[in-house]
Design an enzyme around this catalytic site. Structure first.
Site, PDB file in Angstrom:
ATOM      1  N   LYS A   1       0.850  -1.195   0.000  1.00 14.11           N
ATOM      2  CA  LYS A   1       0.000   0.000   0.000  1.00 14.11           C
ATOM      3  C   LYS A   1       0.886   1.247   0.000  1.00 14.11           C
ATOM      4  O   LYS A   1       1.489   1.598   1.004  1.00 14.11           O
ATOM      5  CB  LYS A   1      -0.908   0.044   1.236  1.00 14.11           C
TER       6      LYS A   1
ATOM      7  N   GLY B   1       6.784   4.707   8.294  1.00 15.12           N
ATOM      8  CA  GLY B   1       5.892   5.843   8.531  1.00 15.12           C
ATOM      9  C   GLY B   1       6.154   6.409   9.905  1.00 15.12           C
ATOM     10  O   GLY B   1       7.222   6.197  10.491  1.00 15.12           O
ATOM     11  N   SER B   2       5.174   7.098  10.431  1.00 15.37           N
ATOM     12  CA  SER B   2       5.378   7.788  11.708  1.00 15.37           C
ATOM     13  C   SER B   2       5.316   6.803  12.885  1.00 15.37           C
ATOM     14  O   SER B   2       4.746   5.714  12.778  1.00 15.37           O
ATOM     15  CB  SER B   2       4.311   8.864  11.877  1.00 15.37           C
ATOM     16  N   THR B   3       5.884   7.235  13.996  1.00 10.06           N
ATOM     17  CA  THR B   3       5.882   6.389  15.191  1.00 10.06           C
ATOM     18  C   THR B   3       4.452   6.158  15.671  1.00 10.06           C
ATOM     19  O   THR B   3       4.096   5.047  16.083  1.00 10.06           O
ATOM     20  CB  THR B   3       6.747   7.056  16.284  1.00 10.06           C
TER      21      THR B   3
ATOM     22  N   GLY C   1       2.935   3.593  13.512  1.00 10.34           N
ATOM     23  CA  GLY C   1       3.632   2.322  13.778  1.00 10.34           C
ATOM     24  C   GLY C   1       3.026   1.615  14.980  1.00 10.34           C
ATOM     25  O   GLY C   1       2.837   0.398  14.983  1.00 10.34           O
TER      26      GLY C   1
ATOM     27  N   GLU D   1       9.992   0.944  10.391  1.00 11.24           N
ATOM     28  CA  GLU D   1      10.930   2.035  10.088  1.00 11.24           C
ATOM     29  C   GLU D   1      10.175   3.323  10.392  1.00 11.24           C
ATOM     30  O   GLU D   1       9.338   3.752   9.598  1.00 11.24           O
ATOM     31  CB  GLU D   1      11.328   1.986   8.608  1.00 11.24           C
TER      32      GLU D   1
ATOM     33  N   CYS E   1      13.270  10.725   7.179  1.00  8.27           N
ATOM     34  CA  CYS E   1      13.344  10.228   8.555  1.00  8.27           C
ATOM     35  C   CYS E   1      14.745  10.392   9.121  1.00  8.27           C
ATOM     36  O   CYS E   1      14.925  10.566  10.312  1.00  8.27           O
ATOM     37  CB  CYS E   1      12.934   8.766   8.566  1.00  8.27           C
TER      38      CYS E   1
ATOM     39  N   GLU F   1       9.559  15.361  15.897  1.00  9.07           N
ATOM     40  CA  GLU F   1       9.953  15.312  14.492  1.00  9.07           C
ATOM     41  C   GLU F   1       9.135  16.334  13.703  1.00  9.07           C
ATOM     42  O   GLU F   1       7.915  16.233  13.641  1.00  9.07           O
ATOM     43  CB  GLU F   1       9.703  13.906  13.935  1.00  9.07           C
TER      44      GLU F   1
HETATM   45  P1  NAD Z   1       2.139   7.967   8.321  1.00  2.00           P
HETATM   46  O1  NAD Z   1       2.476   7.152   9.504  1.00  2.00           O
HETATM   47  O2  NAD Z   1       1.064   8.971   8.419  1.00  2.00           O
HETATM   48  O3  NAD Z   1       1.753   7.050   7.097  1.00  2.00           O
HETATM   49  C1  NAD Z   1       2.601   6.032   6.601  1.00  2.00           C
HETATM   50  C2  NAD Z   1       1.759   5.011   5.879  1.00  2.00           C
HETATM   51  O4  NAD Z   1       0.903   4.378   6.830  1.00  2.00           O
HETATM   52  C3  NAD Z   1       0.830   5.594   4.808  1.00  2.00           C
HETATM   53  O5  NAD Z   1       0.787   4.694   3.718  1.00  2.00           O
HETATM   54  C4  NAD Z   1      -0.508   5.643   5.518  1.00  2.00           C
HETATM   55  O6  NAD Z   1      -1.604   5.581   4.635  1.00  2.00           O
HETATM   56  C5  NAD Z   1      -0.431   4.394   6.381  1.00  2.00           C
HETATM   57  N1  NAD Z   1      -1.329   4.384   7.543  1.00  2.00           N
HETATM   58  C6  NAD Z   1      -1.891   5.447   8.180  1.00  2.00           C
HETATM   59  N2  NAD Z   1      -2.690   5.007   9.192  1.00  2.00           N
HETATM   60  C7  NAD Z   1      -2.605   3.653   9.200  1.00  2.00           C
HETATM   61  C8  NAD Z   1      -3.159   2.632  10.024  1.00  2.00           C
HETATM   62  N3  NAD Z   1      -3.991   2.912  11.021  1.00  2.00           N
HETATM   63  N4  NAD Z   1      -2.850   1.347   9.744  1.00  2.00           N
HETATM   64  C9  NAD Z   1      -1.993   1.041   8.747  1.00  2.00           C
HETATM   65  N5  NAD Z   1      -1.446   1.964   7.930  1.00  2.00           N
HETATM   66  C10 NAD Z   1      -1.735   3.258   8.158  1.00  2.00           C
HETATM   67  O7  NAD Z   1       3.512   8.628   7.863  1.00  2.00           O
HETATM   68  P2  NAD Z   1       3.733   9.664   6.691  1.00  2.00           P
HETATM   69  O8  NAD Z   1       3.242  11.000   7.161  1.00  2.00           O
HETATM   70  O9  NAD Z   1       3.205   9.106   5.413  1.00  2.00           O
HETATM   71  O10 NAD Z   1       5.333   9.662   6.582  1.00  2.00           O
HETATM   72  C11 NAD Z   1       6.138  10.434   7.370  1.00  2.00           C
HETATM   73  C12 NAD Z   1       6.688   9.612   8.536  1.00  2.00           C
HETATM   74  O11 NAD Z   1       7.385   8.472   8.039  1.00  2.00           O
HETATM   75  C13 NAD Z   1       7.713  10.383   9.346  1.00  2.00           C
HETATM   76  O12 NAD Z   1       7.513  10.143  10.712  1.00  2.00           O
HETATM   77  C14 NAD Z   1       9.038   9.759   8.910  1.00  2.00           C
HETATM   78  O13 NAD Z   1      10.074   9.868   9.822  1.00  2.00           O
HETATM   79  C15 NAD Z   1       8.640   8.350   8.688  1.00  2.00           C
HETATM   80  N6  NAD Z   1       9.630   7.697   7.832  1.00  2.00           N
HETATM   81  C16 NAD Z   1      10.456   6.750   8.365  1.00  2.00           C
HETATM   82  C17 NAD Z   1      11.434   6.151   7.581  1.00  2.00           C
HETATM   83  C18 NAD Z   1      12.388   5.130   8.124  1.00  2.00           C
HETATM   84  O14 NAD Z   1      12.959   4.382   7.342  1.00  2.00           O
HETATM   85  N7  NAD Z   1      12.591   5.053   9.423  1.00  2.00           N
HETATM   86  C19 NAD Z   1      11.540   6.503   6.232  1.00  2.00           C
HETATM   87  C20 NAD Z   1      10.687   7.471   5.740  1.00  2.00           C
HETATM   88  C21 NAD Z   1       9.722   8.050   6.541  1.00  2.00           C
END
Ligand code: NAD
Length: 481
Positions: free
Chosen positions: A172, A225-227, A230, A247, A281, A382
């Protein structure tokens, strides 16, 4: 432009017929209406991935590698188109999509093409009369959830090892930036990867994302994605005790000692935070400067930040584009007020680029440099934008405490000519990755991931093959008749 879901080798509309507009971050115009996957579409993608699972797992490893090599070739052949698509959808400057995102994606698939037939097991010395061997078996169907900041590159990071290991995938992409992954889906089909091995279903997090995290037919989820999200994925995964790889966010400390090569440190620190508008990130979002060089470094760094060419990502001269969404731009700008409320000083930026009517419709934020207390919110949370804090230090122990004084632990860097100090600091900084006299280097061959609230598990390198395989111990009674 491909706008449909990729399920079982076909491009299809969402079961419920829903669509979602995808906006151009440069001017807010509509780029496309994409089919929006819901729970029923995830169900159908899991069905396709399950049906393809045994065939793919028993395809020879060398053959799986050949498919991935062909995919790398196809990405290179479509490089210009992919780079423009990525820049239009995300706001990455074309010069970055062209020279970093697309070539790195191809390189990642090529690395895992070579990895496919190198995932060896071992023979374990057990008691006489028995042969015990360990094989690394694929997990089955894996779910992959990707954010919007590097959509194409993360497809490479996640699909490459999962497919090399013999898993099938339901991926996704972020609902904000699905266009490059849908183009990649066409390439997956064109190079003949069997139907159902890769399924790509852009959808909202709370529906399609949650359906993947919960699904009992999915053995593992790799989430970036975000903590906060996660944590939700961890909770949703409990039903079938899924394996997880997380991640998550970061708050990278970037430390400049008084013996550093200042020109290299200023340039490297600007790349560390302003590349991709700070939406990384691993961004070096907290600068810690030794007090002896703080004044000179700050003056040169602010001058460099003010000279960055901000503009339309498709203009080849642009060095910094817009943030990816209006909502995120507002989130980043809200931190300017937080900084001021906490007594920080804005040295430059802090709003949209001044005197640029051509950028008014887009989601632009000027490079922002803030003098702040390391314990304040802008040094702890962040921001994920072109927003960097500066704090000063005198002693090594003091800066170690500052660098480690967050809940995150993804990447960090230091600039010094003292070799002993460099290695000592690399040990003392509590992160998954450390850069010495550089920042933000990544390679498909080197493990990537964090500790603490930055998550667990590693992408890339040989390390990631353990994430996508299960150790299976086989006992053979060699004395049986
Ligand atoms: P996000 O957590 O909002 O979304 C990430 C993904 O998760 C999206 O595809 C979103 O649709 C999905 N998602 C949202 N709610 C969900 C749920 N309840 N269940 C399952 N999936 C869900 O993050 P974002 O705003 O898209 O990205 C930015 C964040 O990602 C920042 O915190 C950044 O640090 C982190 N990030 C981490 C890394 C790493 O490798 N550590 C790399 C890139 C980005």
């Amino acid at each position: 432009m491909q706008t449909k879901l990729f399920i079982g080798g076909e491009f299809v509309d969402a079961v419920g017929g829903e669509t979602l507009p995808i906006l151009n971050p440069h001017d807010g115009s509509e780029l496309a209406q994409i089919a929006l996957a819901g729970r029923a579409d995830v169900e159908s993608a899991v069905g396709a991935a399950t049906a393809a699972s045994e065939g793919w797992a028993t395809t020879s490893a060398a053959e799986r590698g050949r498919y991935l090599g062909k995919l790398a070739d196809a990405i290179e052949a479509a490089a210009d188109e992919l780079a423009r698509l990525e820049s239009t959808d995300t706001g990455h400057p074309l010069r970055d999509s062209d020279t970093l995102d697309v070539p790195r994606t191809a390189a990642t698939f090529r690395y895992f093409a070579g990895m496919a037939d190198k995932v060896e097991g071992s023979v374990i010395p057990v008691e006489p009369g028995f042969l015990n061997y360990l094989m690394r078996a694929p997990l089955g169907v894996v779910g992959q959830i990707v954010p919007w900041n590097f959509p194409l590159m993360f497809c490479g990071w996640k699909l490459g090892p999962a497919l090399a290991a013999g898993n099938t995938v339901v991926m996704k992409p972020s609902e904000l930036t699905p266009l490059s992954s849908l183009r990649l889906a066409e390439l997956v089909r064109d190079v003949g990867i069997p139907s159902g091995v890769v399924n790509i279903v852009p959808g909202l997090g709370e529906t399609a994302g949650a359906a993947i995290a919960e699904h009992p037919g999915i053995a593992k989820v790799s989430f970036t994605g975000s903590t906060a999200t996660g944590r939700k994925v961890v909770e949703a995964s409990a039903g079938n005790l899924k394996r997880l790889q997380l991640e998550l966010g970061g708050k990278g400390a970037n430390i400049v000692f008084d013996d550093a090569d200042l020109t290299a440190a200023v340039n490297g620190s600007a790349f560390a935070i302003f590349h991709n508008q700070g939406q990384a990130c691993i961004a070096g979002s907290r600068l810690f400067l030794h007090e002896q060089i703080a004044a000179e470094f700050t003056q040169r760094f602010v001058a460099l930040a003010e000279s960055i060419r901000v503009g339309n990502p498709l203009d080849p001269d642009t060095e910094m584009g817009p943030l990816t969404s209006a909502l995120h731009r507002d989130r980043v700008l809200a931190y300017v007020k937080v900084a001021l409320d906490d007594g920080a000083e804005i040295l430059t930026g802090g709003g949209p680029p001044q005197g640029r009517p051509d950028l008014e419709l887009g989601y632009y934020v000027a490079p922002t440099v803030v003098l702040a207390d390391p314990a304040s919110r802008v040094c702890q949370e962040e921001v994920f934008g072109p927003f960097v804090t500066i704090s000063t230090f005198r002693e090594e122990d003091e800066v170690v405490a500052m660098a480690n004084g967050t809940d995150y632990g993804l990447g960090g860097g230091l600039w010094t000519r003292d070799l002993s100090r460099a290695h000592r600091m690399a040990r003392r900084i509590r992160t998954g990755m450390v850069w010495i006299n550089s920042y933000k280097r990544v390679s498909p061959a080197s493990p990537f991931g964090g500790v603490g609230r930055s998550g667990y598990g590693r992408e890339m390198g040989f390390e990631v093959m353990h994430e996508y395989t299960e150790a299976k111990s086989v006992w053979v009674n060699v004395e049986a008749d």
